[in-house]
Design an enzyme around this catalytic site. Sequence first.
Site, PDB file in Angstrom:
ATOM      1  N   GLU A 174       0.984  -1.303  -0.071  1.00 19.42           N
ATOM      2  CA  GLU A 174      -0.148  -0.056   0.082  1.00 19.42           C
ATOM      3  C   GLU A 174       0.987   1.219  -0.209  1.00 19.42           C
ATOM      4  O   GLU A 174       0.658   2.113  -0.674  1.00 19.42           O
ATOM      5  CB  GLU A 174      -0.884  -0.034   1.080  1.00 19.42           C
ATOM      6  CG  GLU A 174      -2.306   0.948   1.424  1.00 19.42           C
ATOM      7  CD  GLU A 174      -3.154   0.754   2.227  1.00 19.42           C
ATOM      8  OE1 GLU A 174      -3.956  -0.034   1.944  1.00 19.42           O
ATOM      9  OE2 GLU A 174      -3.012   1.290   3.312  1.00 19.42           O
ATOM     10  N   HIS A 181       8.106 -27.935   1.880  1.00 19.91           N
ATOM     11  CA  HIS A 181       6.817 -28.871   1.360  1.00 19.91           C
ATOM     12  C   HIS A 181       5.989 -28.091   0.367  1.00 19.91           C
ATOM     13  O   HIS A 181       4.907 -28.599   0.092  1.00 19.91           O
ATOM     14  CB  HIS A 181       6.207 -29.715   2.357  1.00 19.91           C
ATOM     15  CG  HIS A 181       7.339 -30.334   3.448  1.00 19.91           C
ATOM     16  ND1 HIS A 181       7.581 -31.594   3.032  1.00 19.91           N
ATOM     17  CD2 HIS A 181       7.926 -29.847   4.501  1.00 19.91           C
ATOM     18  CE1 HIS A 181       8.515 -31.877   3.906  1.00 19.91           C
ATOM     19  NE2 HIS A 181       8.827 -30.892   4.690  1.00 19.91           N
ATOM     20  N   LYS A 213     -13.072   1.729  -2.872  1.00 18.96           N
ATOM     21  CA  LYS A 213     -14.307   2.117  -2.015  1.00 18.96           C
ATOM     22  C   LYS A 213     -15.294   2.687  -2.844  1.00 18.96           C
ATOM     23  O   LYS A 213     -16.531   2.556  -2.735  1.00 18.96           O
ATOM     24  CB  LYS A 213     -13.889   2.914  -0.952  1.00 18.96           C
ATOM     25  CG  LYS A 213     -12.855   2.292  -0.029  1.00 18.96           C
ATOM     26  CD  LYS A 213     -12.737   3.243   1.305  1.00 18.96           C
ATOM     27  CE  LYS A 213     -11.595   2.296   2.231  1.00 18.96           C
ATOM     28  NZ  LYS A 213     -11.179   3.169   3.429  1.00 18.96           N
TER      29      LYS A 213
END
Length: 529
Positions: free
Chosen positions: A322, A351, A455
Amino acid sequence: MEKLQLWDRYKERLYVSRKMALSLDTSRIDFPGGFFTEMEPRLQKAYEAMALLEGGAIANPEEQRMVGHYWLRAPGLAPQRALTEEIEETVNRVKIFATSVHDGAIAAPGGKPFRNLLVVGIGGSALGPQFVADSLGTPSDPMRPYFFDNTDPDGMDKVLAEIGAGLDETLVVVISKSGGTKETRNGMLEAKAAFTARGLDFTKYAVAVTGLDSELDQTAVREGWIERFPMWDWVGGRTSVTSAVGLLPAALQGIDIGALLEGARICDEATRSTATRQNPAALLALSWYHATGGTGAKDMVILPYKDRLILFSRYLQQLIMESLGKELDLSGKTVHQGIAVYGNKGSTDQHAYVQQLREGVHNFFVTFIEVLKDRQGASPEMEPGATSGDYLSGFYQGTRAALYEKGRESLTITVDEVSAATVGSLIALYERAVGFYATLVNINAYHQPGVEAGKKAAGSVLKLQGEILALLGRRKGEDFTAEGCAAALGKPEEAETIFIILRHLAANPDHGVGVAYGDQLWDSRFRAK
């Protein structure tokens, strides 16, 4: 011979701070000859910019704001006495409040002690507190933390199910600077609904951390919540963990916030050095610049060899991405900057994706985080002379060597143990490194226009949903394809968005929308039930 050369380079490059109980090894970063000399003038400008920032300059020019998260650990540095007093008073209030909750002086109705903590927030109002809680929590903590960190109903149901019958001994801390962040607002309302369904008065369980006179602040005052703590516009969400945002949940959980702040303060002191080789944040920023070409060309892989640090990569995703992910630089030039961050934990990585790191696409550099202390107390032997912690160390060293053999660069940060102080140091170290790197690439690290755009787009979708529901309500008995609905609304260009909205409405009982599926999914027909 190569190992001896690497050993010599290790000794030459190793940064050590005994006060922080932290070291930084850049010996597996292949800086070209003359790199430090070439970068030094730019770093000196970065030090100057940081000094101005700490002195109260407008370091966030787009929003015309000071950037003061470093003052949170050294209030005396704040440029105004009133700010110093506010910071000091807030820390004291956090400590007093947490002690009062633990002692039972502040309790649930009927005098029942608070045993659980539900933190409602998102982004910086959740990631930092979650990282601190997970890295430093113990079974003996006076309060057990839970989080609403999204607007996912099923996720919130899962958390409420885990709290179960303990809801009536749960303190809720709602964190939102503006009070208008929809995800947090929704989490608060969901929590309130859960308390109400149990016959509990939510206001007797609620605490706000928010900006003065915000929507949330006004709600807390009007409804008479237990307490309110401040958020300031000069502290960004992603750098707010050493404010009340992170300190209040940590103190309530039982974490030593004094040690957390002290660890951050000590790191801040070290990273103010203008001697580059003695400044670990500058060394990190230079390593990032070299590894990515100063353009974000490679990803940052965070590999902590400690289960307690598994959330560190998630915390750093926001702090770094950000802050650095920007379209424009400070001159208005299009640059598309940023560094992608991801991570897991060792030796789980062995793994999982280490196979690709060693032999696949070479689009990354690695930061290992090594913790010297295995556990409190002694460990049993897994085989003669080797404990499970010895294996963990061996896997870290083996992975580091295996990657370097294939020309994959890495850094290693080593701390003595995971403690409140070392977590504070790690937080401060990366905050400063982000600031330095931003200056090196000439961007504003302290705003987030892309987040705001998202937003606004979400708001447009919800407005369109309201129009769809109004149409279906007016024309009950009719059914519509997405294209038909779009035409009826006079918005044919929104057919795709309308289709996605209608599918979601039909999948849930809340709005009374039914569906008859067509041969092609997009030909499905929707109507009000």
